[in-house]
Design an enzyme around this catalytic site. Structure first.
Site, PDB file in Angstrom:
ATOM      1  N   ASN A   3       4.786  -6.606   0.194  1.00  0.00           N
ATOM      2  CA  ASN A   3       5.676  -7.669  -0.559  1.00  0.00           C
ATOM      3  C   ASN A   3       6.752  -7.872   0.633  1.00  0.00           C
ATOM      4  OD1 ASN A   3       7.009  -5.310  -2.095  1.00  0.00           O
ATOM      5  ND2 ASN A   3       8.791  -7.354  -1.914  1.00  0.00           N
ATOM      6  N   SER A   6       4.478   3.155  -7.460  1.00  0.00           N
ATOM      7  CA  SER A   6       4.045   1.729  -8.586  1.00  0.00           C
ATOM      8  C   SER A   6       2.589   1.098  -8.161  1.00  0.00           C
ATOM      9  CB  SER A   6       4.971   0.643  -8.411  1.00  0.00           C
ATOM     10  OG  SER A   6       6.431   1.111  -8.349  1.00  0.00           O
ATOM     11  N   HIS A  13      12.967   7.072 -11.782  1.00  0.00           N
ATOM     12  CA  HIS A  13      13.503   6.422 -10.102  1.00  0.00           C
ATOM     13  C   HIS A  13      14.822   6.160 -10.971  1.00  0.00           C
ATOM     14  CE1 HIS A  13       9.063   4.525 -10.343  1.00  0.00           C
ATOM     15  NE2 HIS A  13       9.830   4.236  -9.240  1.00  0.00           N
ATOM     16  N   HIS A  54       3.859   2.830 -14.638  1.00  0.00           N
ATOM     17  CA  HIS A  54       3.847   5.298 -14.044  1.00  0.00           C
ATOM     18  C   HIS A  54       4.069   5.094 -15.118  1.00  0.00           C
ATOM     19  CE1 HIS A  54       6.014   4.304 -10.177  1.00  0.00           C
ATOM     20  NE2 HIS A  54       5.884   3.539 -10.586  1.00  0.00           N
ATOM     21  N   HIS A  85       8.161  -7.315  -8.906  1.00  0.00           N
ATOM     22  CA  HIS A  85       7.636  -6.297  -9.736  1.00  0.00           C
ATOM     23  C   HIS A  85       5.613  -6.842  -9.377  1.00  0.00           C
ATOM     24  CE1 HIS A  85       6.840  -2.303 -10.520  1.00  0.00           C
ATOM     25  NE2 HIS A  85       6.223  -2.824 -11.832  1.00  0.00           N
ATOM     26  N   ALA A 115       5.633   1.806  -3.601  1.00  0.00           N
ATOM     27  CA  ALA A 115       5.384   0.702  -2.713  1.00  0.00           C
ATOM     28  C   ALA A 115       6.550   0.098  -1.905  1.00  0.00           C
ATOM     29  CB  ALA A 115       5.470  -0.731  -4.019  1.00  0.00           C
ATOM     30  N   TYR A 173      17.463   4.085 -10.273  1.00  0.00           N
ATOM     31  CA  TYR A 173      17.307   2.692 -11.175  1.00  0.00           C
ATOM     32  C   TYR A 173      17.412   2.786 -12.390  1.00  0.00           C
ATOM     33  CZ  TYR A 173      12.088   0.367 -10.639  1.00  0.00           C
ATOM     34  OH  TYR A 173      11.470   0.708 -10.487  1.00  0.00           O
ATOM     35  N   GLU A 174      16.356   3.506 -12.619  1.00  0.00           N
ATOM     36  CA  GLU A 174      16.333   3.640 -14.481  1.00  0.00           C
ATOM     37  C   GLU A 174      17.136   4.088 -15.135  1.00  0.00           C
ATOM     38  OE1 GLU A 174      11.914   4.307 -16.043  1.00  0.00           O
ATOM     39  OE2 GLU A 174      12.397   5.285 -13.822  1.00  0.00           O
ATOM     40  N   MET A 206      13.406   1.781  -3.507  1.00  0.00           N
ATOM     41  CA  MET A 206      14.094   2.002  -3.927  1.00  0.00           C
ATOM     42  C   MET A 206      13.335   3.558  -4.704  1.00  0.00           C
ATOM     43  SD  MET A 206      14.545  -0.848  -6.892  1.00  0.00           S
ATOM     44  CE  MET A 206      14.447  -2.450  -6.024  1.00  0.00           C
ATOM     45  N   SER A 207      12.997   4.326  -4.026  1.00  0.00           N
ATOM     46  CA  SER A 207      12.178   5.495  -4.206  1.00  0.00           C
ATOM     47  C   SER A 207      12.330   6.651  -3.276  1.00  0.00           C
ATOM     48  CB  SER A 207      11.111   5.669  -4.668  1.00  0.00           C
ATOM     49  OG  SER A 207      10.141   5.284  -3.868  1.00  0.00           O
TER      50      SER A 207
END
Ligand code: HPA
Length: 273
Positions: free
Chosen positions: A236, A31, A84, A62, A248, A114, A86-87, A212-213
Site C-alpha cells: 500500500n 502478511s 508481532h 498468519h 489490513h 508486507a 503489536y499483538e 511493524m515486524s
C-alpha cells in the site's frame, strides 16, 4: 537479559523429536504471503498450536505452521504465522521462530513482510530488498533481549544484512526479470498504522518503506550468527500518500496479487543460495 533457551526449551525439545531433517535455510512469511509454503514440497508440518506454550497468532493471514520443506535440493524451515509486537507479545516471543531456526542449525534466513511504500518511486505490488533497517524505537528491547551493551550491538552490525545473500537475491530478480526495488525499512510498533505526519517525518529521515515486524527478527538472527536477508512486499501507499483509507484488507489484497512474482523471486533465490 532474557534466557530464551530456558524459556523455550520445551518447544525446542518437542520440535526436535519430530523434525525430518536439519534445515539449512529459514524463510519467515509475512502478511498475505503464507501461500508460498504450499508451492514447495512439504515433508512435515507442525501446527504451532500443538506446541506447548507457543504464542498464538491473532492476525488474519498468519496461520501458525512450521514447515519442513524441500525446494531445489535445499532443506527449508518455513514459518507461516509471524508473532508481532503489536499483538501484545514480548520481543522475546516475537523472535521465537528465529530462535528455533538457529537451534535447528539453519545458516541463512530470509525474512519477508508486507510494508507501506514511502519512496515516491514505489507502488503497491513492488518488491523491495531491505538494504538497512531503522530500529530506533525498539533498540532498547532488542538490547535487553540479547544482553549486549548498545556499543557492542553497534559493533556487531557488520555484514548485516548479508551482502552475499543480497547479491544472490538481486541476481535472482535479474534472471526472473523482476523489478526489485531497494531501500530502508523503518519499524513502527503499531498496532495502528502511522499518521500522515509520521510518514512525512520518516520520509525526511530516509525511510523507504514502513512496517511493524522483521527488524528485531533480523537483529536477533544476526546475533545468532545466521546470514540475514529481508524482502518487503509493498502492499500500500503509506498513510497520507494516497486518498485511500489504509486497511489490513488492502495489505492482504495486494499480497494476493503479488504472490506469483514473490514466489518466483523466492524460489530463484533459494536455487542460488
Ligand atoms: N504501515 C505499517 N505496517 C504496514 C503497512 C503500513 O503502511 N503496510 C503493511 N504493513
Amino acid at each position: 537479559m532474557i534466557n530464551i533457551n530456558a524459556k523455550y526449551r520445551n518447544i525446542i525439545e518437542a520440535i526436535k523429536d519430530e523434525i525430518p531433517f536439519e534445515p539449512e535455510i529459514c524463510i519467515i512469511l509475512g502478511s498475505g504471503l503464507g501461500d508460498f509454503a504450499n508451492k514447495v514440497e512439504t515433508i512435515k508440518s507442525i501446527s504451532t498450536s500443538s506446541l506447548p506454550s507457543y504464542p498464538l497468532s491473532t492476525v488474519q493471514g498468519h496461520n501458525g505452521n512450521l514447515h519442513f520443506s524441500k525446494y531445489a535440493n535445499k532443506k527449508l524451515f518455513i514459518v507461516q504465522g509471524r508473532i508481532h509486537f503489536y499483538e501484545g507479545y514480548k520481543i522475546s516471543d516475537c523472535v521465537l521462530p528465529v530462535h528455533l531456526a538457529a537451534k535447528l542449525n539453519c545458516k541463512k534466513i530470509l525474512l519477508t513482510n508486507a510494508a507501506g511504500g514511502i519512496n515516491p518511486n514505489f507502488a503497491p505490488g513492488d518488491l523491495m530488498l531491505i538494504r538497512s533497517f531503522v530500529a530506533l524505537n525498539i533498540k532498547k528491547e532488542i538490547t535487553n533481549l540479547i544482553g549486549l551493551s548498545s556499543l557492542e550491538l553497534r559493533n556487531s552490525m557488520i555484514d548485516f544484512p548479508s551482502e552475499e545473500l543480497n547479491n544472490l537475491i538481486i541476481k535472482a530478480a535479474l534472471e526472473e526479470k523482476i523489478n526489485l526495488c531497494e531501500g530502508t525499512y523503518w519499524f513502527t510498533k503499531g498496532p495502528s498504522y502511522e499518521t500522515p505526519a509520521e510518514i512525512r517525518m520518516i520520509a525526511k529521515y530516509g525511510g523507504d518503506a514502513v512496517g511493524m515486524s522483521t527488524v528485531h527478527e533480523a537483529f536477533y538472527a544476526h546475533y545468532m550468527k545466521l546470514k540475514v536477508a529481508a524482502i518487503s512486499c509493498i502492499t500500500n501507499f503509506a498513510a497520507g500518500l494516497s486518498p485511500n483509507k489504509l486497511s489490513h484488507q488492502e495489505v492482504m489484497d495486494t499480497a494476493e496479487k503479488v504472490k506469483n512474482k514473490f514466489e518466483k523471486l523466492i524460489k530463484k533465490s533459494i536455487e542460488l543460495m
